[in-house]
Scaffold this motif. Structure first.
Motif, PDB file in Angstrom:
ATOM      1  N   ARG A 137     -10.604  16.398  -0.972  1.00 39.36           N
ATOM      2  CA  ARG A 137     -11.315  15.216  -1.877  1.00 39.36           C
ATOM      3  C   ARG A 137     -11.236  14.016  -1.298  1.00 39.36           C
ATOM      4  N   TYR A 138      -9.956  13.217  -0.578  1.00 44.88           N
ATOM      5  CA  TYR A 138      -9.513  12.843   0.145  1.00 44.88           C
ATOM      6  C   TYR A 138      -9.293  12.881   1.895  1.00 44.88           C
ATOM      7  N   VAL A 139      -9.767  11.821   2.553  1.00 43.63           N
ATOM      8  CA  VAL A 139      -8.690  11.767   3.575  1.00 43.63           C
ATOM      9  C   VAL A 139      -8.303  10.965   3.771  1.00 43.63           C
ATOM     10  N   GLY A 140      -7.540  11.187   5.115  1.00 44.17           N
ATOM     11  CA  GLY A 140      -6.391  10.077   5.644  1.00 44.17           C
ATOM     12  C   GLY A 140      -5.777  10.778   6.811  1.00 44.17           C
ATOM     13  N   VAL A 141      -4.876   9.766   7.720  1.00 47.55           N
ATOM     14  CA  VAL A 141      -4.701  10.041   8.828  1.00 47.55           C
ATOM     15  C   VAL A 141      -3.278   9.999   8.938  1.00 47.55           C
ATOM     16  N   SER A 142      -2.209  10.177   9.821  1.00 45.65           N
ATOM     17  CA  SER A 142      -1.287  10.363  10.256  1.00 45.65           C
ATOM     18  C   SER A 142      -0.280   9.822  11.615  1.00 45.65           C
ATOM     19  N   ASN A 143      -0.234   8.973  11.983  1.00 43.34           N
ATOM     20  CA  ASN A 143       1.189   8.931  13.156  1.00 43.34           C
ATOM     21  C   ASN A 143      -0.252   7.660  13.716  1.00 43.34           C
ATOM     22  N   PHE A 144      -0.855   7.047  13.233  1.00 42.56           N
ATOM     23  CA  PHE A 144      -1.844   6.907  13.832  1.00 42.56           C
ATOM     24  C   PHE A 144      -1.088   5.068  14.616  1.00 42.56           C
ATOM     25  N   CYS A 145      -1.459   4.595  15.462  1.00 45.44           N
ATOM     26  CA  CYS A 145      -1.244   2.638  15.756  1.00 45.44           C
ATOM     27  C   CYS A 145      -2.142   1.736  15.056  1.00 45.44           C
ATOM     28  N   GLY A 146      -2.112   0.602  14.811  1.00 47.19           N
ATOM     29  CA  GLY A 146      -2.813  -0.170  14.796  1.00 47.19           C
ATOM     30  C   GLY A 146      -4.096  -0.360  15.063  1.00 47.19           C
ATOM     31  N   TRP A 147      -4.342  -0.022  16.506  1.00 44.89           N
ATOM     32  CA  TRP A 147      -5.583  -0.237  16.602  1.00 44.89           C
ATOM     33  C   TRP A 147      -6.586   1.067  16.515  1.00 44.89           C
ATOM     34  N   ARG A 158     -20.486   8.040   5.091  1.00 45.32           N
ATOM     35  CA  ARG A 158     -19.199   8.772   5.593  1.00 45.32           C
ATOM     36  C   ARG A 158     -18.003   8.625   4.694  1.00 45.32           C
ATOM     37  N   THR A 159     -17.051   9.738   4.963  1.00 44.00           N
ATOM     38  CA  THR A 159     -15.936   9.033   4.405  1.00 44.00           C
ATOM     39  C   THR A 159     -14.636   8.453   4.444  1.00 44.00           C
ATOM     40  N   PRO A 160     -14.583   6.791   3.590  1.00 41.82           N
ATOM     41  CA  PRO A 160     -13.264   6.154   4.060  1.00 41.82           C
ATOM     42  C   PRO A 160     -12.108   6.465   3.669  1.00 41.82           C
ATOM     43  N   LEU A 161     -11.671   6.555   4.968  1.00 40.64           N
ATOM     44  CA  LEU A 161     -10.240   6.460   5.134  1.00 40.64           C
ATOM     45  C   LEU A 161      -9.138   6.471   4.170  1.00 40.64           C
ATOM     46  N   ALA A 162      -8.449   6.847   2.974  1.00 38.95           N
ATOM     47  CA  ALA A 162      -7.793   7.112   2.211  1.00 38.95           C
ATOM     48  C   ALA A 162      -6.811   6.414   2.048  1.00 38.95           C
ATOM     49  N   SER A 163      -6.043   7.335   3.485  1.00 35.81           N
ATOM     50  CA  SER A 163      -4.017   6.283   3.466  1.00 35.81           C
ATOM     51  C   SER A 163      -3.961   7.057   5.178  1.00 35.81           C
ATOM     52  N   THR A 164      -2.567   6.747   5.553  1.00 43.09           N
ATOM     53  CA  THR A 164      -2.686   6.718   6.600  1.00 43.09           C
ATOM     54  C   THR A 164      -0.713   6.787   6.306  1.00 43.09           C
ATOM     55  N   VAL A 176      -6.518   0.838   3.361  1.00 42.35           N
ATOM     56  CA  VAL A 176      -5.915   2.351   3.742  1.00 42.35           C
ATOM     57  C   VAL A 176      -4.451   1.961   3.149  1.00 42.35           C
ATOM     58  N   GLY A 177      -4.058   3.243   2.103  1.00 43.07           N
ATOM     59  CA  GLY A 177      -2.444   3.132   1.652  1.00 43.07           C
ATOM     60  C   GLY A 177      -2.130   3.977   2.294  1.00 43.07           C
ATOM     61  N   LEU A 178      -1.036   3.366   2.665  1.00 45.88           N
ATOM     62  CA  LEU A 178       0.401   3.532   3.567  1.00 45.88           C
ATOM     63  C   LEU A 178       1.747   4.478   2.561  1.00 45.88           C
ATOM     64  N   LEU A 179       1.464   5.876   3.095  1.00 46.97           N
ATOM     65  CA  LEU A 179       2.107   6.501   3.254  1.00 46.97           C
ATOM     66  C   LEU A 179       4.167   7.233   3.703  1.00 46.97           C
ATOM     67  N   ARG A 198      -0.215   5.301  -9.069  1.00 46.80           N
ATOM     68  CA  ARG A 198      -0.906   4.418  -7.891  1.00 46.80           C
ATOM     69  C   ARG A 198      -2.172   4.947  -7.317  1.00 46.80           C
ATOM     70  N   HIS A 199      -3.050   3.812  -7.388  1.00 49.49           N
ATOM     71  CA  HIS A 199      -4.284   4.123  -6.588  1.00 49.49           C
ATOM     72  C   HIS A 199      -3.855   4.306  -4.976  1.00 49.49           C
ATOM     73  N   LEU A 200      -4.269   5.704  -4.559  1.00 43.91           N
ATOM     74  CA  LEU A 200      -4.454   5.426  -2.764  1.00 43.91           C
ATOM     75  C   LEU A 200      -4.962   4.845  -2.285  1.00 43.91           C
ATOM     76  N   GLY A 201      -4.120   3.539  -1.555  1.00 43.54           N
ATOM     77  CA  GLY A 201      -5.347   3.101  -0.980  1.00 43.54           C
ATOM     78  C   GLY A 201      -6.831   1.912  -1.831  1.00 43.54           C
ATOM     79  N   ARG A 202      -7.711   2.315  -1.408  1.00 45.01           N
ATOM     80  CA  ARG A 202      -9.119   1.620  -2.027  1.00 45.01           C
ATOM     81  C   ARG A 202      -9.896   2.768  -2.320  1.00 45.01           C
TER      82      ARG A 202
END
Length: 326
Positions: free
Chosen positions: A145-155, A170-176, A200-203, A4-8
């Motif tokens: 190559r790609y970046v994301g975040v973890s344990n971020f709430c909605g806002w 700026r590099t778009p977030l690929a995942s949370t 943003v793809g959810l892991l 699957r693609h990770l996010g957009r």
């Protein structure tokens, strides 16, 4: 295994990921090697770790196995930075800490780059734009190559993802990465809708409810389980209440009707939720992991999904409730 693609983004990952939380601590090199080989043989690509897992031991072990067992080019390696290993579980997402942590991760992993680099948690003591600048530097320097975040709430996720989309370069977030399962559906309130809207793809981490959704705790706590271990019992305990019992009972009924295990039903449910890219699997040994990987052929009937949705539905009131009639 399906990819699957990770996010957009253009990054493709296996729709199940391999987690390494216990590697270098409860999981030794031989068991870790057996897990990685079984995962690779099944077509798995996404391997998730963090710089604080076993105080760096998980990354070091993964690096040794990449060198000796599985080609680096066949894997999508994801790691995290920002947690500070002390008794107070502090977070430091300053630019200096993050970039130093990334360099240390690369050294332990024995690689020049990671495919996905994630901020482990939101740090209220650091301006968010500074944290995000570290992600841009990591990508522009070729260390990620790609970046994301973890344990971020909605806002927090919305602010971070929108900031990254607001200006060229700026590099778009690929995942949370967030905990998500039939026992923990809190992300559906704000995080998941924001992720879907922003590409943003959810892991999902702990997709089996910290092991409870396997059904192993229905009649007590097995001594060899995580819930029976001294260092992991507190991790499992929140999901051993009456609410969880009712959900697990319903899951067992659905599994019996489909002639599969509760594990397979629970994993297929979260894997195929809208916005999900790849649940992250944590296993004690290769045998456990292989049992989880065999879910690849299972797609749940709509009526089973709806029944599980109903029995596990979280209570969302204001502002999620429709107040238009009031």
């Amino acid at each position: 295994m399906e990819q699957r693609h990770l996010g957009r983004t253009g990054l493709r990952v296996s729709r199940l990921g391999l987690g390494t939380l216990t590697w270098g601590r409860n999981t030794g090199e031989r068991d870790a090697a057996d897990q990685l080989k079984a995962f690779w043989d099944a077509g798995g690509t996404l391997v998730d770790t963090a710089d604080v897992y076993a105080d760096g031991g998980a990354e070091y072990l993964l690096g040794r196995l990449i060198e000796d067992l599985v080609p680096r080019s066949d894997l999508v390696i994801a790691t995290k930075a920002g947690s500070v290993p002390d008794p107070d579980r502090r977070f430091d997402a300053s630019r200096g800490h993050l970039l130093s942590a990334l360099d240390a991760s690369l050294q332990r992993l024995g690689t020049d780059y990671v495919d996905l680099w994630q901020v482990h948690a939101f740090d209220p003591g650091t301006p968010l734009e500074e944290t995000l600048q570290a992600l841009d530097i990591a990508v522009s320097s070729g260390r990620a190559r790609y970046v994301g975040v973890s344990n971020f709430c909605g806002w927090q996720l919305s602010k971070a993802a929108t900031w990254q989309l607001a200006a060229p370069g700026r590099t778009p977030l690929a995942s949370t990465q967030m905990e998500y399962s039939l026992l923990q559906r809190g992300v559906e309130r704000e995080v998941l809708p924001a992720a879907v809207d922003l590409g943003v793809g959810l892991l999902p981490s702990s997709p089996l409810g910290r092991g409870v959704l396997t059904g192993k705790y229905r009649h007590g706590t097995p001594p060899e389980s995580r819930g029976g271990s001294e260092d992991m019992a507190a991790f499992v305990a929140p999901y051993l209440d009456e609410t969880a019992r009712l959900i697990v009972d319903a899951l067992a009924i659905a599994a019996d009707g489909l002639a599969v295990s509760p594990l397979h039903v629970a994993l297929a449910w979260v894997r195929d939720r809208p916005g999900v890219a790849a649940p992250i699997l944590g296993a004690r040994n290769a045998q456990q992991l292989i049992a989880s990987l065999s879910v690849e052929a299972l797609t749940l009937p709509d009526e089973i999904c709806l029944a599980l949705d109903d029995v596990s539905a979280p209570l969302h009131r204001y502002p999620d409730h429709d107040w238009s009639t009031l």
